[in-house]
Design an enzyme around this catalytic site. Structure first.
Site, short mmCIF file in Angstrom:
data_model
loop_
_atom_site.label_atom_id
_atom_site.label_comp_id
_atom_site.label_asym_id
_atom_site.label_seq_id
_atom_site.Cartn_x
_atom_site.Cartn_y
_atom_site.Cartn_z
N CYS A 1 -2.98 8.34 3.02
CA CYS A 1 -2.62 7.94 1.66
C CYS A 1 -3.80 8.20 0.73
CB CYS A 1 -2.14 6.49 1.61
SG CYS A 1 -3.24 5.34 2.33
N GLU B 1 0.89 -1.18 0.00
CA GLU B 1 0.00 0.00 0.00
C GLU B 1 0.91 1.21 0.00
OE1 GLU B 1 -3.02 -0.29 -0.36
OE2 GLU B 1 -3.68 -2.17 0.59
C1 UN1 Z 1 -3.95 5.30 4.97
O1 UN1 Z 1 -3.96 6.51 4.83
O2 UN1 Z 1 -2.86 4.66 4.98
O3 UN1 Z 1 -9.74 5.40 3.65
C2 UN1 Z 1 -5.17 4.48 5.22
C3 UN1 Z 1 -9.17 5.99 4.58
C4 UN1 Z 1 -8.88 5.23 5.83
C5 UN1 Z 1 -7.60 4.47 5.69
C6 UN1 Z 1 -6.44 5.27 5.19
N1 UN1 Z 1 -9.96 4.33 6.10
O4 UN1 Z 1 -8.89 7.18 4.51
#
Ligand code: UN1
Length: 518
Positions: A306, A272
């Site tokens: 992310c 990821e």
């Molecule tokens: C991340 O930023 O690594 O969809 C995960 C989202 C959260 C998870 C983010 N449920 O923004």
């Protein structure tokens, strides 16, 4: 961090002293022990002040190797525990997380800088994935396919895989571990977790709750271990052949380094990595709703998800209206101590992140961009060492290099388009492929964006922002985002090995494909 710039331990009565006491109190309510660091060790720096609150011991290669071997040994027992019984341990973890939701959220705020509501949301995400995994523990199943031969059965089974290595990032210091761990545990795997060196206390606390659930049910603690360390610890996990699956969250660069090593030793990886998420705003969009969705996705978590929204691709007929509305909302965004009521934007993780944000804005200006609002360092009382900023809204004449890169900070670049084809072209013309959205009330536009000629991301939304996904769907993205999928849907398959079985219950031995062999 070198010894010379290691911040000193904060004195009692200062904000840093208050944060250290609050962290220790939360750890003690959770029942987590912080091992003594001895010489060296990792400083635990809170982004709220930029000071080291305390120091934790740092695991080297030997400690990581020992944790992996213990996890491999625990796997030999855990793999044969019935799935629903493994699910019972995960159910108990969910109960303990519910009981200690505020305590763990407080640690997340102190170490990751999230505002309280988002920190509580992160712990809720852990509770949700535990629920999901408990359900899975009674429903993981293989298929039976028609055999081409009479008196034969063709079927598949899913067996536990082995040790899962989890490498997680500072910005979701506990939820991403829980996506991996809750699912891995019901699948019969054991876990070794290397959290970000910025968030060791949240990790120790989370794992203490899981270990309590394991011990209560009579299982070995080594089913789940945390190793606190920096690069060397991560490298040990990546290189070890006993780690059957390496699930890593981090930068695109980190993924490019990890993937060949894991593949080279015949392991599996689940990556990821970066996102460069965009929303298209069409002429028919409900702009009130779009503004709310855009601001949460772009400025929430100080742009450090992310899934954060980094690019806005707006139809030329609505761009001035939308930018005007966003400018007034951005101008009033409360930036400050993430624990205070009303704060919506907490600190960036460190001074380096702020420097990278300010440098990206310089580059955008040099490319002909205009900073409409924000993009400045913000001073917060009692926290001169912290890196607070005002979220930036930047109009760009074109999608230049700086726009095509992920800068992990609250910068929202605005581009314009005239035809949907042009919008999709711009949208997909970046290396990353995590999350995307379209704001439109036109079903043709919405469906086109969702279709094979639309967004090339792993997550594609309509009339909601790019961040804040639920755990029930598979989470992850394409291209340089790494291709992995975690959490819901059938992501569990990556944590198990598939076995194809053919059983002959006839008295003949017919060969497949009609082969005759004497
Ligand atoms: C991340 O930023 O690594 O969809 C995960 C989202 C959260 C998870 C983010 N449920 O923004």
């Amino acid at each position: 961090m070198t010894t010379t710039d290691t911040p000193t331990t904060p004195a009692a009565g200062t904000l840093g002293g208050e944060l250290r006491d609050a962290a220790l109190a939360a750890l003690s309510r959770i029942g987590a022990e912080v091992p003594a660091a001895g010489d060296g060790g990792l400083p635990v720096v809170s982004p709220l002040t930029g000071e080291a609150l305390l120091t934790v011991p740092e695991a080297g290669r030997a400690e990581v190797d020992a944790a992996i071997s213990a996890a491999a040994e625990a796997f030999r027992t855990w793999r044969s525990v019935p799935g629903p019984v493994r699910g019972g341990v995960v159910r108990r973890l969910g109960e303990l997380l519910t009981e200690h939701k505020a305590d763990l959220a407080e640690l997340v705020t102190i170490e990751a800088g999230k505002i309280t509501s988002e920190a509580l949301g992160e712990v809720q995400e852990m509770i949700d994935v535990c629920d999901y995994a408990v359900g899975l523990s009674r429903s993981l199943g293989g298929r039976t396919m028609p055999s081409e031969r009479p008196g034969h059965r063709l079927m598949e089974q899913w067996h536990p895989l082995g040790v899962v290595g989890v490498v997680s990032a500072f910005n979701f210091p506990v939820a991403v571990w829980s996506w991996n761990t809750a699912v891995a545990l019901v699948c019969g795997d054991t876990v070794v977790w290397k959290p970000s060196e910025k968030t060791p206390l949240s990790a120790l606390a989370s794992n203490a709750l899981l270990r309590r659930a394991l011990v209560e049910a009579g299982f070995p603690e080594a089913v789940s271990t945390v190793v606190l360390g920096a690069r060397e610890a991560g490298e040990a996990l990546v290189a070890d052949r006993q780690v059957a699956l390496l699930s890593a969250t981090g930068s695109e660069r980190m993924g490019q380094q990890v993937a060949p090593v894991v593949a080279g030793r015949g392991g599996r990886y689940l990556l990821e990595l970066g996102g460069n998420n965009a929303a298209v705003v069409a002429p028919s969009a409900d702009l009130d709703l779009a503004v709310r969705g855009i601001v949460f996705a772009a400025a929430g978590t100080a742009g450090q998800r992310c899934t954060s929204l980094r690019r806005l691709i707006v139809h030329s007929s609505v761009v001035d209206d939308l930018v005007g509305r966003l400018r007034s909302v951005y101008a009033g965004l409360p930036v400050g101590d993430p624990r205070a009521d009303g704060t919506l934007v907490g600190p960036l993780t460190d001074a380096g992140a702020r420097a990278r944000m300010l440098a990206a804005l310089e580059e955008a200006r040099a490319d002909g961009g205009t900073v409409v609002v924000g993009g400045e360092a913000v001073d917060v009382d009692g926290a001169p060492g912290a890196a607070y900023v005002s979220p930036a809204l930047v109009r760009m004449p074109a999608q230049t290099d700086v726009v095509r890169r992920e800068t992990f900070a609250p910068i929202l670049y605005v581009l314009t388009y005239d035809t949907l084809e042009e919008a999709i072209e711009l949208h997909n013309d970046v290396p990353q492929g995590l999350s995307s959205a379209i704001f439109t009330l036109d079903v043709r536009e919405a469906e086109t964006f969702l279709s094979e000629v639309g967004s090339d991301c792993g997550i594609v939304n309509v009339n909601i922002g790019t961040s804040g996904a639920e755990i029930g769907g598979a989470f992850g993205g394409e291209k340089s985002t790494g291709g992995g999928r975690e959490s819901g849907s059938d992501s569990w398959k990556q944590y198990m090995r598939r076995v194809t079985n053919t059983v002959n219950y006839s008295t003949e031995l017919p060969l497949a494909q009609g082969v005759n062999f004497g």
